[in-house]
Design a protein around this motif. Sequence first.
Motif, PDB file in Angstrom:
ATOM      1  N   VAL A  86      35.519  46.389  37.957  1.00  0.00           N
ATOM      2  CA  VAL A  86      35.748  46.364  39.286  1.00  0.00           C
ATOM      3  C   VAL A  86      36.933  45.334  39.695  1.00  0.00           C
ATOM      4  O   VAL A  86      37.286  44.590  38.777  1.00  0.00           O
ATOM      5  N   ILE A  87      37.193  45.456  40.942  1.00  0.00           N
ATOM      6  CA  ILE A  87      38.481  44.356  41.315  1.00  0.00           C
ATOM      7  C   ILE A  87      37.615  43.386  42.156  1.00  0.00           C
ATOM      8  O   ILE A  87      36.861  43.668  42.809  1.00  0.00           O
ATOM      9  N   VAL A  88      38.053  42.217  41.797  1.00  0.00           N
ATOM     10  CA  VAL A  88      37.449  41.076  42.478  1.00  0.00           C
ATOM     11  C   VAL A  88      38.774  40.139  42.784  1.00  0.00           C
ATOM     12  O   VAL A  88      39.706  40.214  42.128  1.00  0.00           O
ATOM     13  N   PRO A 127      43.323  43.062  50.728  1.00  0.00           N
ATOM     14  CA  PRO A 127      43.880  44.183  51.122  1.00  0.00           C
ATOM     15  C   PRO A 127      44.877  44.687  50.059  1.00  0.00           C
ATOM     16  O   PRO A 127      45.464  44.016  49.346  1.00  0.00           O
ATOM     17  N   VAL A 128      45.109  46.085  50.068  1.00  0.00           N
ATOM     18  CA  VAL A 128      46.321  46.499  49.306  1.00  0.00           C
ATOM     19  C   VAL A 128      47.508  46.319  50.009  1.00  0.00           C
ATOM     20  O   VAL A 128      48.098  47.050  50.799  1.00  0.00           O
ATOM     21  N   LYS A 129      48.364  45.123  49.650  1.00  0.00           N
ATOM     22  CA  LYS A 129      49.578  45.026  50.224  1.00  0.00           C
ATOM     23  C   LYS A 129      50.449  44.195  49.204  1.00  0.00           C
ATOM     24  O   LYS A 129      50.054  43.728  48.156  1.00  0.00           O
ATOM     25  N   LYS A 130      51.740  44.362  49.327  1.00  0.00           N
ATOM     26  CA  LYS A 130      52.694  43.738  48.327  1.00  0.00           C
ATOM     27  C   LYS A 130      52.519  42.162  48.267  1.00  0.00           C
ATOM     28  O   LYS A 130      52.130  41.578  48.988  1.00  0.00           O
ATOM     29  N   ASP A 131      52.497  41.924  46.843  1.00  0.00           N
ATOM     30  CA  ASP A 131      52.184  40.641  46.160  1.00  0.00           C
ATOM     31  C   ASP A 131      50.656  40.057  46.575  1.00  0.00           C
ATOM     32  O   ASP A 131      50.369  38.746  46.009  1.00  0.00           O
ATOM     33  N   ALA A 132      49.649  40.791  47.034  1.00  0.00           N
ATOM     34  CA  ALA A 132      48.337  40.581  46.666  1.00  0.00           C
ATOM     35  C   ALA A 132      47.833  40.423  45.323  1.00  0.00           C
ATOM     36  O   ALA A 132      48.097  41.079  44.123  1.00  0.00           O
ATOM     37  N   THR A 133      47.244  39.238  44.904  1.00  0.00           N
ATOM     38  CA  THR A 133      46.604  38.879  43.669  1.00  0.00           C
ATOM     39  C   THR A 133      45.284  39.208  43.620  1.00  0.00           C
ATOM     40  O   THR A 133      44.483  38.720  44.397  1.00  0.00           O
ATOM     41  N   VAL A 134      44.869  39.889  42.579  1.00  0.00           N
ATOM     42  CA  VAL A 134      43.179  40.104  42.177  1.00  0.00           C
ATOM     43  C   VAL A 134      43.051  39.949  40.504  1.00  0.00           C
ATOM     44  O   VAL A 134      44.094  39.785  39.957  1.00  0.00           O
ATOM     45  N   ALA A 135      41.973  40.400  40.282  1.00  0.00           N
ATOM     46  CA  ALA A 135      41.555  40.382  38.915  1.00  0.00           C
ATOM     47  C   ALA A 135      40.722  41.394  38.658  1.00  0.00           C
ATOM     48  O   ALA A 135      39.816  42.074  39.490  1.00  0.00           O
ATOM     49  N   VAL A 136      40.902  42.156  37.431  1.00  0.00           N
ATOM     50  CA  VAL A 136      40.095  43.236  36.988  1.00  0.00           C
ATOM     51  C   VAL A 136      39.095  42.498  36.125  1.00  0.00           C
ATOM     52  O   VAL A 136      39.153  41.885  35.402  1.00  0.00           O
ATOM     53  N   THR A 190      30.934  41.956  26.098  1.00  0.00           N
ATOM     54  CA  THR A 190      31.543  40.536  26.613  1.00  0.00           C
ATOM     55  C   THR A 190      32.300  41.091  28.137  1.00  0.00           C
ATOM     56  O   THR A 190      32.309  42.267  28.405  1.00  0.00           O
ATOM     57  N   TRP A 191      32.432  39.943  28.817  1.00  0.00           N
ATOM     58  CA  TRP A 191      33.192  40.134  30.136  1.00  0.00           C
ATOM     59  C   TRP A 191      34.523  39.534  30.119  1.00  0.00           C
ATOM     60  O   TRP A 191      34.900  38.648  29.296  1.00  0.00           O
ATOM     61  N   SER A 192      35.458  40.048  30.843  1.00  0.00           N
ATOM     62  CA  SER A 192      36.671  39.725  30.928  1.00  0.00           C
ATOM     63  C   SER A 192      37.421  39.951  32.429  1.00  0.00           C
ATOM     64  O   SER A 192      36.904  40.618  33.276  1.00  0.00           O
ATOM     65  N   LEU A 193      38.415  39.060  32.362  1.00  0.00           N
ATOM     66  CA  LEU A 193      39.087  38.783  33.833  1.00  0.00           C
ATOM     67  C   LEU A 193      40.339  39.063  33.606  1.00  0.00           C
ATOM     68  O   LEU A 193      41.005  38.403  32.276  1.00  0.00           O
ATOM     69  N   SER A 194      41.311  39.979  34.144  1.00  0.00           N
ATOM     70  CA  SER A 194      42.646  40.174  33.798  1.00  0.00           C
ATOM     71  C   SER A 194      43.431  40.090  35.194  1.00  0.00           C
ATOM     72  O   SER A 194      43.060  40.916  36.127  1.00  0.00           O
TER      73      SER A 194
END
Length: 196
Positions: free
Chosen positions: A75-77, A82-91, A98-102
Amino acid sequence: MFFFIEPSPQTIARFIAAQRDQQYSYEAVGATNGMPPAGYVVDHNRIQLGSGQTVYKVAIEALSTWKQFDLGWVVIVPDGVPVKKDATVAVKARAFGTWSLSAARVVYVISESGAIERFGFAYGTLPDHVETGEERFTVEWHHSDDSVWYDILAFSRPKHPFVRLAGPLARRLQRQFAQESMRRMVEIVSPVRNSA
């Protein structure tokens, strides 16, 4: 970044804050809008979602809210970015106990009209991502035959040592993500597709 327990909202917020001003972890930023660079694994997946303007609009809404990632194990967290240029998220993903954040950032957004209408975006990896590369998600409405398509194009290579060691398993997860993401988009548009 790997965890043995699911990362909390506070952990996620700190993780993203630490990545927000970082540079991309690869040089060919924006290359999914042209020719993917050499030295990466390229994956291209495509599926017809249905036909018509309503299917196209529902698919746009899904991409605009990251619904193609709502797969249960990934999931995206945080939610609501919002989907816009330069928005930062983690997968946020869970695999093999295990869990991962990317960390990733939106590189560009596509909104095109004409004989083929196209909406989508690409995101690129930041330093704290298990891979390095870029992935583009688009929906297309072809006026010539009224068909609507979902398209995923990615180039990547393993970055984290654990992912490099588990190469075949990592590739399997990438293929699984693409297949499940396509199924998810078909599910999202199916109520309007079936009512047409």
